[in-house]
Design an enzyme around this catalytic site. Sequence first.
Site, PDB file in Angstrom:
ATOM      1  N   LEU A   1     -19.657  22.427 -11.509  1.00 34.51           N
ATOM      2  CA  LEU A   1     -20.162  22.935 -10.224  1.00 34.51           C
ATOM      3  C   LEU A   1     -19.050  23.535  -9.374  1.00 34.51           C
ATOM      4  O   LEU A   1     -17.878  23.177  -9.498  1.00 34.51           O
ATOM      5  CB  LEU A   1     -20.878  21.822  -9.448  1.00 34.51           C
TER       6      LEU A   1
ATOM      7  N   LYS B   1      -5.071  22.338 -10.171  1.00 37.34           N
ATOM      8  CA  LYS B   1      -4.664  21.151 -10.930  1.00 37.34           C
ATOM      9  C   LYS B   1      -5.028  21.285 -12.415  1.00 37.34           C
ATOM     10  O   LYS B   1      -4.302  20.804 -13.272  1.00 37.34           O
ATOM     11  CB  LYS B   1      -5.228  19.884 -10.310  1.00 37.34           C
TER      12      LYS B   1
ATOM     13  N   LYS C   1     -12.321  28.152   0.158  1.00 35.81           N
ATOM     14  CA  LYS C   1     -13.389  29.147   0.053  1.00 35.81           C
ATOM     15  C   LYS C   1     -14.448  28.816   1.102  1.00 35.81           C
ATOM     16  O   LYS C   1     -14.444  27.699   1.655  1.00 35.81           O
ATOM     17  CB  LYS C   1     -13.988  29.171  -1.349  1.00 35.81           C
TER      18      LYS C   1
ATOM     19  N   CYS D   1      -9.726  22.079  -8.104  1.00 38.26           N
ATOM     20  CA  CYS D   1      -9.880  22.198  -9.563  1.00 38.26           C
ATOM     21  C   CYS D   1      -8.919  23.189 -10.220  1.00 38.26           C
ATOM     22  O   CYS D   1      -8.093  22.790 -11.037  1.00 38.26           O
ATOM     23  CB  CYS D   1     -11.315  22.575  -9.898  1.00 38.26           C
TER      24      CYS D   1
ATOM     25  N   GLY E   1      -7.582  28.380  -4.993  1.00 39.32           N
ATOM     26  CA  GLY E   1      -7.127  27.094  -4.442  1.00 39.32           C
ATOM     27  C   GLY E   1      -8.158  26.056  -4.820  1.00 39.32           C
ATOM     28  O   GLY E   1      -8.862  26.207  -5.822  1.00 39.32           O
TER      29      GLY E   1
ATOM     30  N   LYS F   1     -16.094   6.555   4.194  1.00 33.65           N
ATOM     31  CA  LYS F   1     -17.129   7.332   3.487  1.00 33.65           C
ATOM     32  C   LYS F   1     -18.374   6.478   3.270  1.00 33.65           C
ATOM     33  O   LYS F   1     -19.500   6.922   3.469  1.00 33.65           O
ATOM     34  CB  LYS F   1     -16.612   7.794   2.109  1.00 33.65           C
TER      35      LYS F   1
HETATM   36  N1  LIG Z   1     -14.706  19.266  -6.584  1.00 29.08           N
HETATM   37  C1  LIG Z   1     -15.141  20.094  -7.503  1.00 29.08           C
HETATM   38  O1  LIG Z   1     -15.552  21.240  -7.215  1.00 29.08           O
HETATM   39  C2  LIG Z   1     -15.172  19.683  -8.945  1.00 29.08           C
HETATM   40  C3  LIG Z   1     -15.905  20.445  -9.864  1.00 29.08           C
HETATM   41  C4  LIG Z   1     -15.925  20.049 -11.199  1.00 29.08           C
HETATM   42  C5  LIG Z   1     -15.205  18.921 -11.600  1.00 29.08           C
HETATM   43  N2  LIG Z   1     -14.487  18.230 -10.683  1.00 29.08           N
HETATM   44  C6  LIG Z   1     -13.779  17.032 -11.144  1.00 29.08           C
HETATM   45  O2  LIG Z   1     -14.556  15.894 -10.754  1.00 29.08           O
HETATM   46  C7  LIG Z   1     -13.692  14.803 -10.413  1.00 29.08           C
HETATM   47  C8  LIG Z   1     -13.990  14.357  -8.994  1.00 29.08           C
HETATM   48  O3  LIG Z   1     -13.686  15.434  -8.132  1.00 29.08           O
HETATM   49  P1  LIG Z   1     -14.093  15.406  -6.589  1.00 29.08           P
HETATM   50  O4  LIG Z   1     -13.679  16.707  -6.021  1.00 29.08           O
HETATM   51  O5  LIG Z   1     -15.494  14.958  -6.481  1.00 29.08           O
HETATM   52  O6  LIG Z   1     -13.108  14.262  -6.069  1.00 29.08           O
HETATM   53  P2  LIG Z   1     -13.116  13.526  -4.653  1.00 29.08           P
HETATM   54  O7  LIG Z   1     -11.705  13.166  -4.391  1.00 29.08           O
HETATM   55  O8  LIG Z   1     -13.876  14.344  -3.668  1.00 29.08           O
HETATM   56  O9  LIG Z   1     -13.976  12.223  -4.915  1.00 29.08           O
HETATM   57  C9  LIG Z   1     -13.544  11.143  -5.659  1.00 29.08           C
HETATM   58  C10 LIG Z   1     -14.080   9.886  -4.983  1.00 29.08           C
HETATM   59  O10 LIG Z   1     -13.865   8.761  -5.817  1.00 29.08           O
HETATM   60  C11 LIG Z   1     -13.593   7.666  -4.973  1.00 29.08           C
HETATM   61  N3  LIG Z   1     -12.960   6.610  -5.772  1.00 29.08           N
HETATM   62  C12 LIG Z   1     -11.745   6.604  -6.343  1.00 29.08           C
HETATM   63  N4  LIG Z   1     -11.541   5.438  -6.994  1.00 29.08           N
HETATM   64  C13 LIG Z   1     -12.649   4.695  -6.823  1.00 29.08           C
HETATM   65  C14 LIG Z   1     -13.049   3.400  -7.240  1.00 29.08           C
HETATM   66  N5  LIG Z   1     -12.217   2.612  -7.934  1.00 29.08           N
HETATM   67  N6  LIG Z   1     -14.273   2.957  -6.889  1.00 29.08           N
HETATM   68  C15 LIG Z   1     -15.106   3.722  -6.144  1.00 29.08           C
HETATM   69  N7  LIG Z   1     -14.774   4.954  -5.713  1.00 29.08           N
HETATM   70  C16 LIG Z   1     -13.565   5.430  -6.054  1.00 29.08           C
HETATM   71  C17 LIG Z   1     -12.699   8.253  -3.889  1.00 29.08           C
HETATM   72  O11 LIG Z   1     -12.614   7.434  -2.748  1.00 29.08           O
HETATM   73  C18 LIG Z   1     -13.407   9.581  -3.644  1.00 29.08           C
HETATM   74  O12 LIG Z   1     -14.372   9.469  -2.632  1.00 29.08           O
HETATM   75  C19 LIG Z   1     -12.264  15.315 -10.615  1.00 29.08           C
HETATM   76  O13 LIG Z   1     -11.843  14.971 -11.888  1.00 29.08           O
HETATM   77  C20 LIG Z   1     -12.417  16.823 -10.510  1.00 29.08           C
HETATM   78  O14 LIG Z   1     -11.433  17.515 -11.212  1.00 29.08           O
HETATM   79  C21 LIG Z   1     -14.466  18.558  -9.361  1.00 29.08           C
END
Ligand SMILES: NC(=O)c1ccc[n+]([C@@H]2O[C@H](COP(=O)([O-])OP(=O)(O)OC[C@H]3O[C@@H](n4cnc5c(N)ncnc54)[C@H](O)[C@@H]3O)[C@@H](O)[C@H]2O)c1
Length: 431
Positions: free
Chosen positions: A150, A260, A317, A257, A254, A35
């Site tokens: 979001l 889980k 989606k 979010c 699905g 990434k």
């Molecule tokens: N995806 C969504 O639509 C959404 C919406 C609202 C809230 N959230 C919440 O936001 C949070 C993140 O979700 P996401 O979908 O963006 O997750 P994601 O898995 O897409 O991204 C998380 C990123 O963090 C990185 N990471 C993990 N540990 C790390 C470290 N020590 N140092 C640097 N990078 C590190 C991972 O490699 C990954 O790229 C979750 O708690 C999720 O529930 C997600």
Amino acid sequence: MKITVIGMGYVGLVTACGLASFGHQVLGVEKNHSKLKKLMQFESPIYEQGLDELLNKAAAEGDIQFTTELNGADGSDLIFITVGTPSTNSGHVDLSQVYTVINQLVHIITKPTILVMKSTVPPGTGEKIIRRFLNKCKTEVNYISNPEFLREGKALLDWFYPDRIVIGGKDNDSIQQVKNIYKKINAPKLVMGITSAEMVKYASNAFLATKISFINEIANICDLLGADIDEVAPAVGMDKRIGSDFLRAGLGYGGSCFPKDTKGLNFISTLHGYNFNLLKAVIEVNFQQRLKAVHKLHTMLGGLAGKKIAVMGLTFKPGTDDVRESPALDILSLLASEGAVVKACDPHGKDNAFKYFSRKIIFCEDAYECAKGVQAVLLNTEWPQFIHLNWSIIKQTMQTPYFVYDGRNALDKKRLSKLGFKYCGVGRPCN
Ligand SMILES: NC(=O)c1ccc[n+]([C@@H]2O[C@H](COP(=O)([O-])OP(=O)(O)OC[C@H]3O[C@@H](n4cnc5c(N)ncnc54)[C@H](O)[C@@H]3O)[C@@H](O)[C@H]2O)c1
């Protein structure tokens, strides 16, 4: 302001680019090297409309940089945490990514800062983090809970035009600073306690999931009684007390979010001695909805062994490449284990889905190739590409009984019937 955002996933990268577009100096930290490689070239590692453009603009203006080194966070006015918080099978939220980052930050931070939690963490986590970690810091670190709402596929729109911004904290100065970084966003900024802010996120997702499971239950009863959900749901949604959003029957929710977060809230309720019956039912209904699709295919094809089936859409989606907890994953796996020959396609989710299945599924380049020679098509994701297919060409290459299961009630039933397809939707009577 100098801001570090840790975790360049769906939330982190959007947040980093959004903050950079307001003129803040943003450092994005990502531990995943593949990434990071893309990010260093200012290329988004995820598919989200408009994100590449926003990233390039921020890069051209010198407002965003990326690293794998957490050390760069020291000296930031604010540090946002946006790492993943996946759930385990039991529903328990795995906070190891969050704790790993904070544990490291405690040793790295030498200048006063504000730690902003954007990852979704169970109510009570912020207080635990303050007690267990932040009190050990050499310098003052104030904690703010700032949950993100979001939607993938509409992430930029939601980030720049949210319904509300929730800020949970104890220190007034820190709360004011977080308010300030969002000053260009015209939305109510709701200040509250840390645990309440954490709960807002879980309650919101649980409520939306409830709406989805509720309308799916109504659709299932429509199927039994001969009513049509397309007539029922809009009329129900017109009641202002109910609202029309999230009243679309289909294969269920699905993504990373809802599944889980519903399981997480159920787990934490149980842990505190509370039996959250309603939420348990929401989760169960959502799972059953996937099985119903497989059952329908089984009935319409007279069994599944040896039957050729095309699954159109792999993401949970449209508008995203995210396949996490997509109904398609369970459906593909069930169909394959029942001996069906399964073909699948998706405009953006193929690579991510491939990681789950490798050779068990035939992944196709497009919908036409996918439908070639199959007896049934299941629509899992309502990508516009699938809705606007030339179904008459599809029909010519399929085999009897030309069955279409519209898992998203998105296809033109009348047209498909006219073309000679056998059509069923969710709560839409079959032809
Ligand atoms: N995806 C969504 O639509 C959404 C919406 C609202 C809230 N959230 C919440 O936001 C949070 C993140 O979700 P996401 O979908 O963006 O997750 P994601 O898995 O897409 O991204 C998380 C990123 O963090 C990185 N990471 C993990 N540990 C790390 C470290 N020590 N140092 C640097 N990078 C590190 C991972 O490699 C990954 O790229 C979750 O708690 C999720 O529930 C997600």
